[in-house]
Design a protein around this motif. Sequence first.
Motif, PDB file in Angstrom:
ATOM      1  N   HIS A  48       0.857  -1.184   0.000  1.00 45.23           N
ATOM      2  CA  HIS A  48       0.000   0.000   0.000  1.00 45.23           C
ATOM      3  C   HIS A  48       0.889   1.227   0.000  1.00 45.23           C
ATOM      4  N   ILE A  49       0.779   2.020  -1.065  1.00 42.49           N
ATOM      5  CA  ILE A  49       1.553   3.253  -1.183  1.00 42.49           C
ATOM      6  C   ILE A  49       0.578   4.420  -1.176  1.00 42.49           C
ATOM      7  N   ALA A  95      13.583   2.738  -8.225  1.00 42.81           N
ATOM      8  CA  ALA A  95      14.987   2.504  -8.537  1.00 42.81           C
ATOM      9  C   ALA A  95      15.172   1.404  -9.574  1.00 42.81           C
ATOM     10  N   ALA A  96      14.203   0.510  -9.700  1.00 39.88           N
ATOM     11  CA  ALA A  96      14.304  -0.615 -10.637  1.00 39.88           C
ATOM     12  C   ALA A  96      12.906  -1.125 -10.936  1.00 39.88           C
ATOM     13  N   ALA A  97      12.816  -2.003 -11.923  1.00 37.34           N
ATOM     14  CA  ALA A  97      11.536  -2.633 -12.240  1.00 37.34           C
ATOM     15  C   ALA A  97      11.038  -3.443 -11.047  1.00 37.34           C
ATOM     16  N   THR A  98       9.719  -3.555 -10.939  1.00 40.95           N
ATOM     17  CA  THR A  98       9.088  -4.406  -9.934  1.00 40.95           C
ATOM     18  C   THR A  98       8.839  -5.773 -10.559  1.00 40.95           C
ATOM     19  N   VAL A  99       9.327  -6.831  -9.931  1.00 34.89           N
ATOM     20  CA  VAL A  99       9.141  -8.191 -10.445  1.00 34.89           C
ATOM     21  C   VAL A  99       8.210  -8.942  -9.500  1.00 34.89           C
ATOM     22  N   ALA A 100       7.012  -9.273  -9.985  1.00 36.21           N
ATOM     23  CA  ALA A 100       6.043 -10.038  -9.197  1.00 36.21           C
ATOM     24  C   ALA A 100       6.320 -11.521  -9.399  1.00 36.21           C
ATOM     25  N   LEU A 101       6.443 -12.261  -8.301  1.00 33.69           N
ATOM     26  CA  LEU A 101       6.765 -13.689  -8.337  1.00 33.69           C
ATOM     27  C   LEU A 101       5.757 -14.481  -7.509  1.00 33.69           C
ATOM     28  N   PRO A 102       5.544 -15.758  -7.843  1.00 32.05           N
ATOM     29  CA  PRO A 102       4.647 -16.582  -7.021  1.00 32.05           C
ATOM     30  C   PRO A 102       5.216 -16.780  -5.619  1.00 32.05           C
ATOM     31  N   GLY A 103       4.326 -16.944  -4.656  1.00 34.31           N
ATOM     32  CA  GLY A 103       4.741 -17.272  -3.303  1.00 34.31           C
ATOM     33  C   GLY A 103       4.592 -18.762  -3.035  1.00 34.31           C
ATOM     34  N   PRO A 104       5.030 -19.241  -1.892  1.00 35.43           N
ATOM     35  CA  PRO A 104       4.947 -20.668  -1.583  1.00 35.43           C
ATOM     36  C   PRO A 104       3.515 -21.166  -1.393  1.00 35.43           C
ATOM     37  N   ALA A 105       2.593 -20.274  -1.008  1.00 33.48           N
ATOM     38  CA  ALA A 105       1.220 -20.702  -0.726  1.00 33.48           C
ATOM     39  C   ALA A 105       0.208 -20.168  -1.722  1.00 33.48           C
ATOM     40  N   THR A 106       0.528 -19.083  -2.425  1.00 31.90           N
ATOM     41  CA  THR A 106      -0.427 -18.474  -3.363  1.00 31.90           C
ATOM     42  C   THR A 106       0.323 -17.783  -4.482  1.00 31.90           C
ATOM     43  N   LEU A 107      -0.335 -17.657  -5.621  1.00 37.29           N
ATOM     44  CA  LEU A 107       0.235 -16.955  -6.775  1.00 37.29           C
ATOM     45  C   LEU A 107      -0.080 -15.468  -6.751  1.00 37.29           C
ATOM     46  N   GLU A 108      -1.024 -15.046  -5.914  1.00 36.94           N
ATOM     47  CA  GLU A 108      -1.584 -13.695  -5.995  1.00 36.94           C
ATOM     48  C   GLU A 108      -0.881 -12.700  -5.068  1.00 36.94           C
ATOM     49  N   SER A 109      -0.615 -11.519  -5.614  1.00 32.05           N
ATOM     50  CA  SER A 109      -0.115 -10.393  -4.832  1.00 32.05           C
ATOM     51  C   SER A 109      -0.911  -9.154  -5.205  1.00 32.05           C
ATOM     52  N   HIS A 110      -0.850  -8.138  -4.336  1.00 33.91           N
ATOM     53  CA  HIS A 110      -1.666  -6.935  -4.530  1.00 33.91           C
ATOM     54  C   HIS A 110      -0.836  -5.686  -4.272  1.00 33.91           C
ATOM     55  N   ALA A 111      -1.061  -4.668  -5.101  1.00 34.54           N
ATOM     56  CA  ALA A 111      -0.476  -3.344  -4.880  1.00 34.54           C
ATOM     57  C   ALA A 111      -1.585  -2.314  -4.968  1.00 34.54           C
ATOM     58  N   VAL A 112      -1.702  -1.482  -3.948  1.00 36.75           N
ATOM     59  CA  VAL A 112      -2.754  -0.461  -3.888  1.00 36.75           C
ATOM     60  C   VAL A 112      -2.090   0.899  -3.721  1.00 36.75           C
ATOM     61  N   TRP A 113      -2.453   1.820  -4.607  1.00 36.99           N
ATOM     62  CA  TRP A 113      -1.992   3.203  -4.531  1.00 36.99           C
ATOM     63  C   TRP A 113      -3.166   4.087  -4.140  1.00 36.99           C
ATOM     64  N   THR A 114      -2.964   4.945  -3.145  1.00 39.91           N
ATOM     65  CA  THR A 114      -3.954   5.939  -2.754  1.00 39.91           C
ATOM     66  C   THR A 114      -3.311   7.307  -2.921  1.00 39.91           C
ATOM     67  N   LEU A 115      -3.854   8.118  -3.830  1.00 36.35           N
ATOM     68  CA  LEU A 115      -3.240   9.384  -4.206  1.00 36.35           C
ATOM     69  C   LEU A 115      -4.202  10.530  -3.911  1.00 36.35           C
ATOM     70  N   ASP A 116      -3.744  11.506  -3.138  1.00 35.43           N
ATOM     71  CA  ASP A 116      -4.556  12.667  -2.756  1.00 35.43           C
ATOM     72  C   ASP A 116      -3.770  13.912  -3.171  1.00 35.43           C
ATOM     73  N   VAL A 117      -4.205  14.564  -4.248  1.00 37.18           N
ATOM     74  CA  VAL A 117      -3.358  15.553  -4.916  1.00 37.18           C
ATOM     75  C   VAL A 117      -4.047  16.913  -4.982  1.00 37.18           C
ATOM     76  N   ASP A 118      -3.476  17.898  -4.294  1.00 39.99           N
ATOM     77  CA  ASP A 118      -3.897  19.285  -4.412  1.00 39.99           C
ATOM     78  C   ASP A 118      -2.798  20.149  -5.029  1.00 39.99           C
ATOM     79  N   GLY A 119      -1.588  19.600  -5.154  1.00 42.51           N
ATOM     80  CA  GLY A 119      -0.480  20.267  -5.833  1.00 42.51           C
ATOM     81  C   GLY A 119      -0.231  19.600  -7.171  1.00 42.51           C
ATOM     82  N   HIS A 120       1.052  19.329  -7.489  1.00 48.86           N
ATOM     83  CA  HIS A 120       1.393  18.654  -8.745  1.00 48.86           C
ATOM     84  C   HIS A 120       2.095  17.336  -8.435  1.00 48.86           C
ATOM     85  N   LEU A 121       1.583  16.243  -9.000  1.00 46.31           N
ATOM     86  CA  LEU A 121       2.169  14.915  -8.835  1.00 46.31           C
ATOM     87  C   LEU A 121       2.566  14.358 -10.191  1.00 46.31           C
TER      88      LEU A 121
END
Length: 208
Positions: free
Chosen positions: A49-50, A65-91
């Motif tokens: 969560h970013i 700094a580098a590419a993100t590499v998603a890999l399977p885990g030992p118990a599940t194949l699924e991973s999640h990334a959540v971005w929450t962006l609140d912008v009143d300036g410049h992003l």
Amino acid sequence: MRSEVLIAARPHRRPHIECTGALAARLTEPQTVHLVSAAATPLGGDYLHIRVVVEAGATLRVRSAAATVALPGPATLESHAVWTLDVDGHLDLDPEPTIVAAASRHHASTRLRIGSTGSVRLRERVQIGRTDERHGFWSGALHADVDDTPLLRHRVELGAGSVTDDELGTPMAAISELHYPDDGAPTAGTPLALAAGGCLSTWQGRRL
């Protein structure tokens, strides 16, 4: 593993940064923050969560700094990334590509609120598989509002089991780029003007 990052940009001050888990953030220039992996992530079962806050009058560039590499885990194949962006300036948010490796299944979602004084450039790049791999799956969703006015509801799937999955010609890479309030920015695809302002472009192909 659960990783949390908070980046808060304020005018005339350095960004405030908080990090826990396998993802860290480093100030590399006065208005630029790079995301850095402190451990291998995302693996199957990981949740990232970013949260990014840009106050009115502030400017923030977010990179990785580098590419993100998603890999399977030992118990599940699924991973999640959540971005929450609140912008009143410049992003300006433009991380390196996400590579969905092996048979991993990575789900990304972004929730963006732009204030009346806010402006955004948001680019996402995804590649299914390393060399000779084609078994991964990625889904990405973008929910964007300008204050309380809906700006965009956008969802894309790539890879094995996606709506475009076809042995003969399935797209394996994608670039999505959102600009607001600019409605004519040069992008990798053809910009589509949005009713509430700004533009979205989406490109798909075999390789980035």
